[in-house]
Structures are given as structure tokens and as C-alpha cells.
Motif scaffolding. Structure first.
Motif, PDB file in Angstrom:
ATOM      1  N   MET A  19       0.660  -1.340  -0.156  1.00  0.00           N
ATOM      2  CA  MET A  19      -0.153  -0.001   0.172  1.00  0.00           C
ATOM      3  C   MET A  19       0.901   1.126  -0.050  1.00  0.00           C
ATOM      4  N   PRO A  20       0.501   2.223  -0.516  1.00  0.00           N
ATOM      5  CA  PRO A  20       1.264   3.466  -0.710  1.00  0.00           C
ATOM      6  C   PRO A  20       1.402   3.981   0.865  1.00  0.00           C
ATOM      7  N   ALA A  21       2.691   4.662   0.988  1.00  0.00           N
ATOM      8  CA  ALA A  21       3.004   5.252   2.384  1.00  0.00           C
ATOM      9  C   ALA A  21       2.843   6.880   1.980  1.00  0.00           C
ATOM     10  N   ILE A  22       2.887   7.624   3.311  1.00  0.00           N
ATOM     11  CA  ILE A  22       2.999   8.891   3.342  1.00  0.00           C
ATOM     12  C   ILE A  22       3.730   9.131   4.433  1.00  0.00           C
ATOM     13  N   LYS A  23       4.959   9.857   4.598  1.00  0.00           N
ATOM     14  CA  LYS A  23       5.734  10.218   5.671  1.00  0.00           C
ATOM     15  C   LYS A  23       5.406  11.415   6.303  1.00  0.00           C
ATOM     16  N   GLY A  24       5.580  11.475   7.480  1.00  0.00           N
ATOM     17  CA  GLY A  24       5.143  12.719   8.298  1.00  0.00           C
ATOM     18  C   GLY A  24       3.684  13.030   8.566  1.00  0.00           C
ATOM     19  N   GLY A  37      16.385   4.203   4.860  1.00  0.00           N
ATOM     20  CA  GLY A  37      16.445   4.348   3.543  1.00  0.00           C
ATOM     21  C   GLY A  37      15.092   4.367   2.793  1.00  0.00           C
ATOM     22  N   HIS A  38      14.175   4.016   3.855  1.00  0.00           N
ATOM     23  CA  HIS A  38      12.539   3.994   3.502  1.00  0.00           C
ATOM     24  C   HIS A  38      11.816   4.123   4.531  1.00  0.00           C
ATOM     25  N   GLU A  39      11.957   5.338   5.100  1.00  0.00           N
ATOM     26  CA  GLU A  39      11.373   5.882   6.268  1.00  0.00           C
ATOM     27  C   GLU A  39       9.870   6.181   6.331  1.00  0.00           C
ATOM     28  N   ASP A  40       9.405   6.092   5.173  1.00  0.00           N
ATOM     29  CA  ASP A  40       7.894   6.303   4.958  1.00  0.00           C
ATOM     30  C   ASP A  40       7.166   4.639   5.139  1.00  0.00           C
ATOM     31  N   ALA A  93       3.741   4.336   7.102  1.00  0.00           N
ATOM     32  CA  ALA A  93       3.965   5.072   8.313  1.00  0.00           C
ATOM     33  C   ALA A  93       2.709   5.894   8.606  1.00  0.00           C
ATOM     34  N   GLN A  94       1.823   6.291   7.858  1.00  0.00           N
ATOM     35  CA  GLN A  94       0.704   7.113   8.069  1.00  0.00           C
ATOM     36  C   GLN A  94      -0.279   6.167   9.153  1.00  0.00           C
TER      37      GLN A  94
END
Length: 285
Positions: free
Chosen positions: A179-184, A242-245, A268-269
Motif C-alpha cells: 500500500m502507498p505510504a505517506i511520511k510525516g 532508507g525507506h522511512e515512509d 508510516a501514516q
């Protein structure tokens, strides 16, 4: 002469009649005026009371079905009430303190938003999960103690993603169907299962949060494990270098780290929403 006398008698009898009528008419007019003034006074007194009731009736409300501990409660509450206010009303129904409540509606219910903002409508089912203080204290290994111990151990170790046992999974790379990820950012749990992730053996795994049963379903190709959320001692996570999201996350199903079930490439979200849903903020007291 007799006729004139009779006429005089008739005249004397008829003359007082108009005066009596006039007097009666005056009395009627005065009575009407008094009645009118009384009616006017009554109507003036009634108006403010009626207007006050109408103002209360104009407040928009929603009818909710509260479900807790296999019991159902009907609750009518203003639609502009916050999640915190809803918890107070649930407390009055169930006796469960707000700090001990996990209130679920398409994920964990935010306390600072109104029911209108969350788009809760009449007929909605609100799931409530929580235990009394006595029940929590009766647990042999309190979750907050386990969490503190795990956190202390983590501080002594190198980053999880560098450890050999995790590198063999992470080195396979990011799954193509993840699934797509969004950091922060922080988002509520999606309405569909979280899928496309890896488990410790490198197989595909999906997470389904069954709020109605207060269960976490961990599904693989071979089987689906239905885990009561109350039995999960802790949830730990760490961003992937390297993939913090994306994060790697472990669900501790028993009293020691040996019981941790690892899931890799969690967007991450959703990390905070997963922890709040499984552990519940109500357990920090």
C-alpha cells in the motif's frame, strides 16, 4: 281625558328603558375592555416561555447505538458534540470512565472533533472497548510494565532494521503490491485490510482490524490467526532505514520478546492508529 292620561302613563314607562339599555351597554363595554386588557397581559407573559422552548428544540441531534461488553445502549446527543463529550455520555450510561474507554467508529474516535465533522449520522453503531480499573489491576503482567521493559531493552540494542534476523527480510526489497505510504502524516485506519506486507518468514501478510469483535486478524496464505486485542501485550515499531515512509512492526502476543510477531513494510501514516487501536490510550493512567 282618559286617553291623554293613558298616553302619559305609556310615555313615563317607556322613557326609562333607553337609559337602562345605555347603562347595560356601558357595563358591557367596560367588561370587554377589562377582558381585553387581561387577555393581552396573559399573551404577553406566555410569549417568552414559548420562545425559549423553541430555541431548545432547534438543536440538531443524532440517535446512536452504543455497544459495550455485549450490552447495547440507545443515546441521543447533539451532533456538534465532541468525541470527549460523547465519552462523558457513555460514562453516564455504562459507568466506564472516559479515560478507560476506546471508542470506535471507523477506527479510534478522535476526542477533539465533533460528531458532525466525523460524519456520524443517526443509526450509527459506536463500539466501546474498555475495562474497569479493578480488571486492569488484576492482570498478572500489566501492559504498561511490559512496554517500559521493552523500551529499555530497545535503547541498549542497535537499530532493529540492522539486525541480522530482520535484514534477511528487508533485503528482499519493498513488495510490489504494498500500500502507498505517506511520511510525516497520521491517518485513521483504512476501511480495508492492510495488505502486501511481509512477515518474518518473508511470506505475504495482511492485517484486518475487527473492531466489533475487538480482534486483530493476521492473515497469511496458509491461515488467518484471530488474536484478541486485549491479549496483545505491546506493539513496537521502527522506520526502515532508507525507506522511512515505511515501518517494521511487532505485536507481542505473550510475556516475552520471543512471542513477537513481526510485520514489515507497514505504511508510516497508519502506525499510530494501529498502536492506539490495539493498545488503546485508556491504558495509560
Amino acid at each position: 281625558m282618559a286617553t291623554q292620561d293613558g298616553s302619559a302613563e305609556v310615555t313615563m314607562e317607556t322613557e326609562p328603558q333607553p337609559k337602562e339599555a345605555e347603562l347595560l351597554g356601558d357595563d358591557v363595554e367596560k367588561t370587554d375592555e377589562n377582558s381585553s386588557s387581561i387577555d393581552t397581559g396573559n399573551s404577553t407573559q406566555d410569549c417568552p416561555l414559548s420562545n425559549g422552548d423553541d430555541a431548545d428544540d432547534e438543536q440538531e441531534t443524532v440517535d446512536l447505538k452504543i455497544i459495550w461488553n455485549k450490552n447495547k445502549y440507545d443515546l441521543k446527543i447533539p451532533v456538534d458534540s465532541t468525541g470527549a463529550k460523547l465519552k462523558e455520555r457513555i460514562h453516564s450510561l455504562t459507568g466506564l470512565p472516559p479515560t478507560m474507554q476506546k471508542v470506535m467508529y471507523k477506527g479510534l474516535l478522535p476526542e477533539d472533533k465533533t460528531l458532525r465533522e466525523i460524519k456520524i449520522t443517526s443509526g450509527a453503531k459506536i463500539m466501546v472497548v474498555g475495562s474497569t480499573i479493578n480488571d486492569v489491576l488484576a492482570v498478572n503482567t500489566p501492559k504498561e510494565v511490559v512496554q517500559q521493559e521493552v523500551k529499555a531493552e530497545e535503547n541498549k540494542k542497535e537499530p532493529l532494521c540492522r539486525q541480522k534476523q530482520h535484514r534477511k527480510v528487508l533485503d528482499k526489497g519493498k513488495p510490489e503490491d504494498i500500500m502507498p505510504a505517506i511520511k510525516g502524516t497520521k491517518e485513521r485506519l483504512p476501511t480495508v485490510p492492510l495488505s502486501g506486507m511481509f512477515n518474518k518468514s518473508g511470506g505475504k501478510v495482511r492485517l484486518t482490524f475487527k473492531l466489533e469483535q475487538d480482534q486483530l486478524w493476521i492473515g497469511t496464505k496458509e491461515r488467518t490467526e484471530k488474536v484478541p486485542m486485549g491479549s496483545i501485550k505491546n506493539v513496537v515499531s521502527e522506520p526502515i532505514e532508507g525507506h522511512e515512509d515505511y515501518h517494521m512492526m511487532a505485536f507481542q502476543l505473550g510475556p516475552t520478546e520471543a512471542s513477537q510477531y513481526w510485520v514489515y513494510w507497514v505504511p508510516a501514516q497508519f502506525v499510530d492508529a494501529i498502536k492506539d487501536t490495539v493498545l488503546g490510550k485508556w491504558q495509560y493512567f
